[in-house]
Write a protein that holds these residues in place. Structure first.
Motif, mmCIF file in Angstrom:
data_model
loop_
_atom_site.group_PDB
_atom_site.id
_atom_site.type_symbol
_atom_site.label_atom_id
_atom_site.label_comp_id
_atom_site.label_asym_id
_atom_site.label_seq_id
_atom_site.Cartn_x
_atom_site.Cartn_y
_atom_site.Cartn_z
ATOM 1 N N ALA A 31 0.827 -1.210 0.000
ATOM 2 C CA ALA A 31 0.000 0.000 0.000
ATOM 3 C C ALA A 31 0.858 1.254 0.000
ATOM 4 N N GLN A 32 2.085 1.115 0.514
ATOM 5 C CA GLN A 32 2.973 2.274 0.564
ATOM 6 C C GLN A 32 3.423 2.703 -0.833
ATOM 7 N N GLU A 33 3.283 1.782 -1.784
ATOM 8 C CA GLU A 33 3.859 2.058 -3.098
ATOM 9 C C GLU A 33 3.093 3.087 -3.896
ATOM 10 N N GLY A 34 1.878 3.342 -3.518
ATOM 11 C CA GLY A 34 1.105 4.341 -4.245
ATOM 12 C C GLY A 34 -0.275 4.424 -3.634
ATOM 13 N N HIS A 44 -2.949 1.814 -4.459
ATOM 14 C CA HIS A 44 -2.885 0.427 -3.995
ATOM 15 C C HIS A 44 -3.537 0.320 -2.631
ATOM 16 N N GLY A 45 -4.849 0.194 -2.626
ATOM 17 C CA GLY A 45 -5.574 0.177 -1.358
ATOM 18 C C GLY A 45 -5.886 -1.230 -0.906
ATOM 19 N N VAL A 46 -6.181 -1.349 0.383
ATOM 20 C CA VAL A 46 -6.616 -2.619 0.958
ATOM 21 C C VAL A 46 -8.018 -2.383 1.505
ATOM 22 N N LEU A 82 -22.059 -4.885 7.336
ATOM 23 C CA LEU A 82 -20.607 -4.781 7.163
ATOM 24 C C LEU A 82 -20.218 -3.316 7.082
ATOM 25 N N THR A 83 -19.068 -2.997 7.655
ATOM 26 C CA THR A 83 -18.532 -1.658 7.464
ATOM 27 C C THR A 83 -17.241 -1.793 6.684
ATOM 28 N N TRP A 84 -16.995 -0.813 5.850
ATOM 29 C CA TRP A 84 -15.776 -0.874 5.040
ATOM 30 C C TRP A 84 -14.947 0.373 5.233
ATOM 31 N N ARG A 85 -13.684 0.202 5.073
ATOM 32 C CA ARG A 85 -12.786 1.334 4.884
ATOM 33 C C ARG A 85 -11.657 0.853 3.993
ATOM 34 N N VAL A 86 -10.990 1.783 3.372
ATOM 35 C CA VAL A 86 -9.894 1.394 2.499
ATOM 36 C C VAL A 86 -8.602 1.892 3.120
ATOM 37 N N HIS A 87 -7.722 0.951 3.387
ATOM 38 C CA HIS A 87 -6.418 1.297 3.960
ATOM 39 C C HIS A 87 -5.505 1.741 2.827
ATOM 40 N N ALA A 101 -9.856 -0.878 -10.529
ATOM 41 C CA ALA A 101 -9.862 0.470 -11.087
ATOM 42 C C ALA A 101 -10.266 1.501 -10.033
ATOM 43 N N ARG A 102 -10.876 1.041 -8.950
ATOM 44 C CA ARG A 102 -11.219 1.962 -7.871
ATOM 45 C C ARG A 102 -10.145 1.952 -6.802
ATOM 46 N N GLY A 103 -8.981 1.463 -7.135
ATOM 47 C CA GLY A 103 -7.845 1.574 -6.215
ATOM 48 C C GLY A 103 -7.864 0.551 -5.111
ATOM 49 N N VAL A 104 -8.222 -0.693 -5.424
ATOM 50 C CA VAL A 104 -8.201 -1.745 -4.404
ATOM 51 C C VAL A 104 -7.397 -2.922 -4.937
ATOM 52 N N ASP A 105 -6.402 -3.331 -4.170
ATOM 53 C CA ASP A 105 -5.573 -4.475 -4.544
ATOM 54 C C ASP A 105 -5.954 -5.720 -3.756
ATOM 55 N N TYR A 106 -6.350 -5.510 -2.497
ATOM 56 C CA TYR A 106 -6.604 -6.623 -1.597
ATOM 57 C C TYR A 106 -7.923 -6.399 -0.866
#
Lengths: 942, 473
Positions: free
Chosen positions: A791-794, A797-799, A810-815, A858-863
């Protein structure tokens, strides 16, 4: 060697008698004396006619160069000695000049110029010009003549006051340049002489006292105009441009333009807008008439090499202007510092005067300082106040020891990696956090980023500093404010012990209230700043209009800072000012109509919104009441009981300690002597309580839920007002009872004193003994380490973190990056609801189809990570989804998946609002202007 | 405001005023104090910042459901599959059986909403319904004509318990079948407890089941020299369905293969429904996976009331242990008098299962999960089957349907603390129960050659669509 003394006069009757006497006293008398009057309107003409006879006097209206040119044909001696009507030569001046001329083979000789009338200060011993056009004397400002410059030396030019010059040279160079009527003609003349191979020396043995009437604006002539500074700059720019080498002209012009901007900025910073205007006026006047420069350069073409080594040696070194810049900055800083001391001195003097003491010697007298230094340790150990202060400082450091490392918890998120992250949040209109947002940045990030940058870019250090220094700062500020208010409120000299109690009681508020332990850093910062604001605001009642204005600006700057951390501060001050103005309307109607009374009040109220402009404008697209969210994570606000006891809920010192303060504060009303001040304090308490009650009925609708406006500042104000009431009422209590007969009042007062002492002691001891708190080292992240690293790389790259279960929602957040850090909470809280993303996740966890899974990167989620306990239905659904691969996690019960398609690093990049950069610039300018307005005026010092 | 100096003269004036009445500053101060108190009184009580109210999860009909049906045993008739949807359903989907190991698959022929035998492989198969054929899918295998036995098809689940599993050297030997219905790999962990405590030195962690694959674990190999095991299957990755087959040799006769049903997860109260009226050697197997020892008491939920047989001793269950206790003869005697369920009450969560020999046949009666709403089981078809229902909490009704049978549904009243029995028509191949309250139930089949017990299985008809919202910052 024959000499003609040529005196040029213009409205110099004030100085002429002395000048004439000086001329008369010359040991080597000039062979002839001529005088030219350039059209005086005073008695100058009469005075010189009486002294020299009508034959020797001509009237030639015009400038100094015109006057010299007019007199030149009448001179037949070898030398000409030029004198001004405000320059008085010493008796041996002419003799020394002639001797130096013959000894050094010079064509121009100048005397040492000393200030008139101070007589001791050196003005000039030859002059040169810097690359920026500044007249350089090579002397310190106000340097005394102690015979330190006694050598005859070659210089670029000498002042025309007392200049001894060969007649032949004057004729050769066709006199002084008529384009330089008053200023700079001497430098230009010397420069031309040097170019032509002539030698100019200064003879320090020859002394001339010079009043510099034109430069100082003591005398305005048509030649100087009403703006001597502008005329001086025009002359300087002209001199530089006509005398420098031809190829250097374009570079010179660029440099002068930039230099002018810099100088103008400097003048603006020192509150001299007139000077700044002069700078630009001069620049335009010179550059606007290129023909004049061309003519000047043409006239000098035959003089010789303008770049000879000899000339370079005589001109000022290139670095000189930069040194002046540094000196200037130093001057401003010390002026600001002195101003604070001046205020303190003024108050001390007033106090001593009223108490009938003999004024003390200034402690910063040179001799004393040495003696004081040697006894510093002795003075320290013999001063109980110093020892107590040191002990308290150490204790407060001990109490805040947890803050020595990175902390988070309660309302405090972990600090980001560096202050640069804060700067990015401040300067960028689009934040790559969450799903990308243009929500406004909290205003406190600007000061935090500044502090962080000062602390070598460490954001953690900035947070630690806040938690370490808040208590000592609050105590110090309260001490300063308390000393003044105690005197004003009780009409007696402030008692150290009572003010000390008040300072301690106030310093205990941020910790005993739980603001410290619950990580409410906004309240903490406000607690440290509030007494300083109150102290600055006292200046609003100063008799001097200028000081009132300055107090208004200064308070507004501090209020803006407080508002950034606890926005209800502004609301409270607005209400207070309205109430105060209404009161003034009733009791002193003529006072409030005065501009210097209502002006600073208006400035106090209106400036903070301007200084906090990006946040104020950015909030418009959101729930406007969110302006009143306190700094940090959204947390619960104190209830009525908490407010009365000065507590934020449960993680705080026992409530009864806080409630104990109410008893003496209520009883303080009974003392008639201090009742006015105590009543005023209670009015403040009432205002705070009413405002808190009103705010408690406001609900801020945020995307994730609803919150209440922060009332932490009001809690501080209520506590501070109660403490001030008790402090003021406590003054003179002992003296009152000492002489009175024993009754019920003495035990009551004693009991109240004990109760009052309990309040700070209890609160501080609870804290120092390690009272309850929610702070801890920023813990292990729920995000597996390798994902956090990815995630540090850009920012793209969100989690995606999912909490909860299918049944309970469910609650969500993107790290992203470091996770949610200090300053991002408010932005995320304000981020508009992303219904689209909500429904995408809903589909993802219930019925993921391939298109959806392919579209999420495409919405910035890798994991995707579901920390334990992971909901089995959701986990099973994600396990079965195509396009997702199970990913490993450190903890077996934590489930993780990786998207087969990686996200782009700029997946959530976006554009901030178009106005954001402009608003930032406006804010910067506003901060600068208010900062300058807070500072001392340049005019004040001279 | 606070800086109005009160000089000596002012004090004098104030005192002068006092003679005339209450000084105005005192009035101001008192009003301010009262105003402060008043303001505090109308302050809203504190409350934590509120998250947006939780919206109940939405539901939609299930669009895909897989069940693992165990392999047939000698003499087994065809696999029986049923679909327990209310009022029938459209034929808009597929029903496919695929070998648990491999990709061989075949379409199954079954009327939508009906129940009956299907022509499927005799190996373990994964039956998958999609579209309208997915909701309410259930099924079971049965023993041969000579011997009543039943092995229900199992849905993939995150956690499964099997208590009374036999390993080497015991009365019976068990094998665990793990099957992965999905294409991606799945990982399951086994935890085992024996009469001497938890088995921690067995290689039972991180068992990977490849996509569309299955794994058979011989518990005799995994835990040799142990009998009476409790096994917990937890799935940490993907989806896994688990089923246990059981081999034993009767005192007189040939070895027999059967199935061992799963037990409800440990709880402080469990119900074992469908007890046969006569049984020999009844043994209660209790597993306590927790860290605390507990005491277990037994109650009988009879047809009219619940009672505790007098003189019954508490059974103590050590922490991490499996305990095998004989049912007291007194209790067995009382059970013989009526159709009843056994309630196991414990001070710590335990999982229990009753094992008994009925007509020479070994029968496992597990404690079953509480059901709400609809449940069903496939039936062997034939005489001697009885449905027993026991509500766990409140009174309610249960509608009993027999899919594929031309019969009106029967509605029975469920009274708390009692067990209700419903006779089952001989031709019925499935029973569906729709309860209005929480209940447990099973179908007990007793023939002269033995017995079998089929617990009711909850019907999976719809899927939750969770409410999704951003996290509170």
């Amino acid at each position: 060697m024959t000499v003609t003394a040529l005196l040029v006069s213009h409205d110099g009757a004030r100085w002429l008698p002395a000048v004439l006497a000086g001329l008369d006293d010359q040991q080597r008398r000039p062979d002839h004396v001529l005088a030219v009057d350039t059209g005086s309107t005073d008695d100058s003409l009469d005075l010189i006619t009486a002294a020299f006879g009508p034959d020797a006097v001509t009237v030639q209206p015009g400038s100094f160069p015109d006057a010299v040119a007019a007199a030149l044909p009448r001179i037949d001696t070898e030398w000409v000695w030029l004198l001004h009507d405000d320059a008085r030569p010493e008796p041996e001046a002419l003799g020394e000049l002639l001797e130096a001329a013959s000894a050094h083979g010079a064509d121009i000789v100048g005397p040492k110029l000393r200030e008139w009338p101070s007589l001791r200060r050196l003005l000039e011993i030859g002059v040169t010009i810097s690359g920026a056009g500044r007249r350089e004397t090579g002397l310190e400002r106000g340097e005394y003549d102690q015979g330190q410059h006694e050598k005859v030396r070659e210089v670029l030019a000498v002042n025309t006051a007392g200049m001894l010059v060969r007649r032949s040279l004057l004729e050769e160079l066709r006199g002084f340049d008529p384009e330089l009527p008053v200023f700079g003609n001497d430098i230009d003349f010397g420069w031309r002489a040097a170019r032509a191979g002539h030698k100019t020396v200064v003879a320090p043995e020859a002394v001339v006292f010079h009043a510099e009437a034109a430069t100082r604006g003591l005398r305005t002539t048509p030649a100087t105009g009403r703006r001597p500074h502008q005329a001086e700059r025009i002359a300087a720019l002209y001199t530089l441009l006509v005398n420098c080498a031809g190829r250097a002209v374009p570079v010179k012009v660029v440099r002068l333009v930039l230099g002018t901007c810099l100088r103008a900025l400097g003048f603006l910073l020192s509150r001299s807008p007139g000077m700044a205007r002069d700078e630009f006026g001069a620049l335009f006047a010179v550059l606007g008439r290129p023909g004049r420069i061309r003519a000047g350069r043409a006239a000098r073409r035959g003089l010789g090499d303008p770049r000879s080594d000899r000339l370079k040696r005589l001109l000022a070194p290139w670095w000189l202007p930069y040194r002046h810049g540094i000196d200037f900055a130093g001057d401003v800083a010390s002026a600001v510092a002195n101003q604070g001391r001046d205020a303190a001195d003024r108050r001390r003097a007033a106090r001593l005067e009223s108490s009938g003491h003999v004024p003390m010697r200034r402690p910063d007298d040179g001799e004393d300082e040495l003696a004081d230094d040697s006894g510093l340790l002795v003075r320290f150990v013999t001063s109980p106040v110093a020892i107590l202060t040191a002990v308290l400082l150490l204790l407060s450091l001990w109490g805040a020891r947890e803050a020595l490392h990175g902390i988070s918890g309660g309302a405090l998120s972990p600090a980001p990696e560096g202050a640069g992250d804060w700067w990015r949040l401040v300067t960028e209109g689009w934040h790559q956090i969450g799903q990308g947002t243009d929500a406004p940045t909290p205003a406190y990030l600007l000061p935090m980023a500044l502090v962080g940058s000062i602390l070598l870019g460490s954001a953690t250090a900035a947070v630690s500093l806040l938690f370490l220094a808040a208590v000592p700062m609050a105590a110090w500020g309260a001490w300063r404010f308390g000393t003044v208010v105690a005197e004003l409120g009780s009409g007696q000299p402030a008692s150290r012990w009572i003010v000390g109690w008040a300072a301690l009681a106030y310093a205990a508020v941020p910790v005993a209230s739980g603001a410290w332990g619950q990580g409410r850093f906004g309240v903490l910062a406000s607690a440290a700043l509030l007494p300083w604001l109150a102290h600055a605001a006292l200046g609003l009642a100063d008799p001097s209009a200028d000081r009132r204005w300055r107090a208004g600006w200064r308070s507004s700057l501090l209020l803006a800072l407080l508002t950034a951390f606890t926005p209800s501060a502004w609301l409270f001050v607005v209400v207070l000012v309205v109430v105060g103005a209404a009161l003034l309307m009733v009791v002193a109607r003529d006072l409030i109509t005065e501009r210097s009374v209502w002006g600073p009040l208006l400035a106090l109220v209106l400036t903070p919104p301007v200084l906090l402009l990006p946040g104020a404008i950015g909030i418009l697209g959101h729930d406007v009441s969110a302006l009143f969210l306190e700094a940090g994570r959204v947390v619960a606000q104190p209830a009525a009981g908490d407010l009365a006891a000065g507590r934020f809920g449960d993680v705080s010192a026992p409530h009864w300690i806080g409630l104990a303060l109410l008893v003496p504060a209520v009883l303080a009303v009974l003392r008639p002597r201090t009742r006015v001040a105590v009543a005023a304090c209670w009015v403040l308490v009432a205002l705070g309580a009413v405002l808190a009650a009103l705010l408690s009925h406001v609900s801020i609708e945020l995307p994730a839920g609803s919150a209440r406006p922060g009332t932490g500042f009001l809690l501080l104000v209520i506590q501070a007002a109660l403490i001030v009431a008790v402090m003021v009422a406590g003054h003179g209590l002992r003296q009152t009872f000492a002489g009175a007969s024993f009754g019920w009042q003495q035990p009551l007062a004693g009991l109240m004193a004990v109760v009052a002492v309990l309040v700070p002691l209890g609160g501080l001891l609870w804290w120092i003994a390690g009272g309850d708190n929610q702070l801890e080292r920023p813990g292990e992240s729920e995000v597996p380490a390798y994902m956090a690293q990815a995630a540090q790389e850009g920012a793209g790259h969100g989690v995606l973190m999912l909490h909860g279960s299918a049944e309970s929602g469910l609650t969500w957040r993107v790290h992203r990056g470091d996770g949610v850090t200090l300053g991002q909470d408010e932005i995320l809280a304000l981020t508009g609801p992303d219904a689209g993303f909500d429904s995408e996740i809903r589909q993802l966890v219930s019925e993921p189809d391939a298109d959806l899974v392919a579209g999420l990167p495409a919405r910035g989620v890798d994991y995707i990570v579901m920390p334990a306990p992971a909901d089995s239905q959701v986990a099973a659904t994600l396990d079965a989804a195509t396009g997702l691969t199970q990913a490993s996690s450190s903890d077996r019960s934590t489930r993780a998946w990786q998207f087969d398609e990686p996200a782009e690093a700029d997946a959530i990049d976006g554009d901030g609002p178009w106005w954001h950069p402009w608003v930032l610039v406006l804010q910067g300018v506003a901060i600068l202007v208010v900062g300058v307005l807070c500072g001392p005026a340049r005019r004040d010092r001279s | 405001m606070t800086n109005t100096p009160s000089k000596g003269r002012r004090v004098a004036t104030q005192q002068a005023v006092r003679k005339g009445g209450v000084p105005p500053t005192l009035v101001v101060a008192l009003v301010a104090i009262l105003a402060s108190a008043g303001a505090l009184a109308i302050q809203q009580p504190t409350e934590d910042p509120e998250q947006r109210a939780v919206v109940a999860p939405a539901t939609r009909p299930l669009t895909s459901l897989s069940i693992l049906c165990p392999a047939a045993v000698q003499g087994s008739p065809d696999l029986v599959i049923g679909q327990g949807v209310e009022g029938g359903t459209a034929d808009d989907g597929t029903l496919v059986s695929r070998a648990a190991e491999g990709e061989k698959s075949e379409d199954l022929d079954l009327a939508p909403g009906g129940a009956g035998p299907v022509d499927a492989s005799r190996d373990a198969v994964v039956v998958t319904g999609t579209g309208t054929r997915a909701p309410g899918l259930f099924g079971a295998r049965f023993g041969g004509p000579g011997r009543p036995a039943a092995g229900q098809c199992a849905e993939p689940s995150g956690e499964r318990w099997f208590v009374g599993v036999g390993a080497a050297g015991g009365l019976h030997e068990s094998k665990l079948l793990l099957a992965n219905p999905d294409t991606g790999p799945a990982v399951a962990d086994l935890s085992l407890w024996s009469t001497t405590g938890e088995l921690i030195d067995v290689a039972s962690r991180g068992l990977t089941v490849p996509g569309h694959g299955s794994t058979v674990i011989d518990l005799a190999e995994l835990a040799p020299n142990r009998d009476e095991l409790a096994v917990q299957v937890t799935v940490s990755r993907g989806r896994v369905a688990a089923s246990v087959s059981d081999d034993y040799t009767p005192l007189e006769g040939d070895p027999v293969s059967e199935w061992l049903p799963p037990t409800a997860a440990p709880a402080t109260t469990q119900l074992v429904p469908g007890l046969p009226r006569t049984m020999d050697e009844p043994k209660l197997v209790l597993a306590n996976p927790g860290a605390d020892a507990g005491r277990v008491t037994l109650q009988v939920v009879g047809e009219r009331s619940t009672f505790t047989p007098s003189g019954l001793k508490e059974i103590s269950v050590g922490s991490g242990e499996v305990v095998v206790a004989d049912l007291p003869p007194k209790l067995v005697k009382q059970l013989a008098e009526e159709n009843a369920s056994l309630r196991i009450t414990s001070t710590v969560p335990v999982s229990g299962s009753l094992r008994a020999v009925v007509s020479g046949d070994l029968v496992h009666l597990p404690a079953v999960e509480e059901l709400t709403g609809d449940s069903a089981t496939a039936l062997p078809g034939g005489a001697g089957s009885v449905l027993t229902l026991t509500p766990t909490d409140k009174a309610g009704q249960a509608r009993v349907e027999f899919p594929g049978q031309d019969r009106d549904p029967e509605t029975v009243r469920l009274t708390p603390g009692t067990t209700t029995t419903v006779p089952i028509p001989a031709k019925a191949r499935a029973v569906v129960v729709r309860g209005t309250t929480a209940y447990v139930g099973s179908v007990r089949t007793i023939t002269p050659k033995g017995a079998s017990v089929l617990p009711l299985q909850a019907l999976d008809v719809e899927q939750l669509i969770p409410d999704v919202r951003p996290e509170w910052p």
